[in-house]
Design a protein around this motif. Structure first.
Motif: not given
Length: 270
Positions: A197, A221, A225
């Motif tokens: 990331s 990411r 997330e």
């Protein structure tokens, strides 16, 4: 002759590498789902076999560090010479693992210099070793160094000279995922995605350019997330990223090498 401790450190490093190779699904990277999966034109079985060829060189690096006793310029030069010989042995065994050899060599030497040290102390010692230039290294620029110069990326040398920040991030992610009930495989995948990331992976910069690198970073990411690979949403995001990177033939090999370093540090006795 290498001591038992040197051999144990080398074996721990090889086990970390083979553990990383066994992990699946790794976006854009070879894994056991397809034994013909390619990474730099080398299949997964060959990568597992050639990983074992690192052991003698890593043991020699540990022995050199233990004999020298300090992270001196002389030790850095000796590690470089051993590393180049080891690269040749690995090439004869099938090739691959150049990035992993760089990070593991420094971390193994650092661990030998400071037996019983914790992961952060080991990376700090590795930083002190990497700060010295290898005056005997070939003068021709590598692909990684050329890409680093072109895009201003830290690259493998910059990562080491900064004390392996992404190795430390991977280790923190590994510990965090385990603490919330993830399986070992899920925890290791979360650690890999954490590195992906943010790492300015020179391999991705070479093959995909800055836009491609940002695309991969955003995808990694997105998985985290969504809750990480232990969640249904995270697992779906991982599958989508995996299919995307394999279709594009983009391989975040720098991230895989740094995850290997984290797995090695995680294996050291506390």
């Amino acid at each position: 002759m290498n001591s038992r401790e040197d051999g144990a450190l080398a074996q721990a490093a090889v086990t970390a590498l083979t553990g990383q190779l066994a992990l699946a699904p790794k976006p854009g990277l070879p894994d056991p789902r397809d034994l013909g999966a390619r990474a730099g034109r080398r299949d997964h079985r060959m990568l597992r076999w050639s990983a074992k060829a690192l052991a003698p060189g890593l043991a020699a690096m540990a022995a050199a560090a233990r004999r020298t006793g300090e992270p001196t310029p002389g030790l850095r030069a000796e590690l470089g010479a051993i590393g180049r010989c080891t690269e040749h042995s690995v090439h004869l065994a099938g090739g691959g693992h150049r990035g992993a050899l760089w990070s593991l060599g420094l971390l193994v030497a650092a661990a030998a210099l400071d037996p019983g040290a914790g992961p952060r102390d080991v990376t700090a010692t590795a930083k002190r070793i990497a700060a010295h230039p290898d005056k005997r290294a070939p003068r021709r620029p590598s692909r990684g160094s050329s890409v680093s110069a072109k895009y201003g990326a830290a690259g493998a040398r910059g990562e080491a000279r900064a004390g392996f920040p992404h190795v430390r991030r991977a280790l923190d992610a590994l510990i965090k995922a385990r603490s919330v009930g993830a399986t070992e495989e899920q925890a290791r995948l979360d650690a890999l995605l954490t590195v992906m990331s943010t790492l300015q992976d020179t391999e991705l910069l070479y093959t995909a350019g800055p836009i491609g690198l940002r695309h991969v970073q955003a995808g990694a990411r997105g998985v985290m997330e969504a809750g990480g690979t232990a969640t249904e949403a995270g697992a779906e995001a991982l599958a989508s990223l995996d299919a995307d990177l394999h279709a594009r033939a983009w391989s975040p090999r720098g991230s895989a090498g740094l995850l290997t370093g984290a797995l090695f540090l995680d294996s050291l006795p506390r």
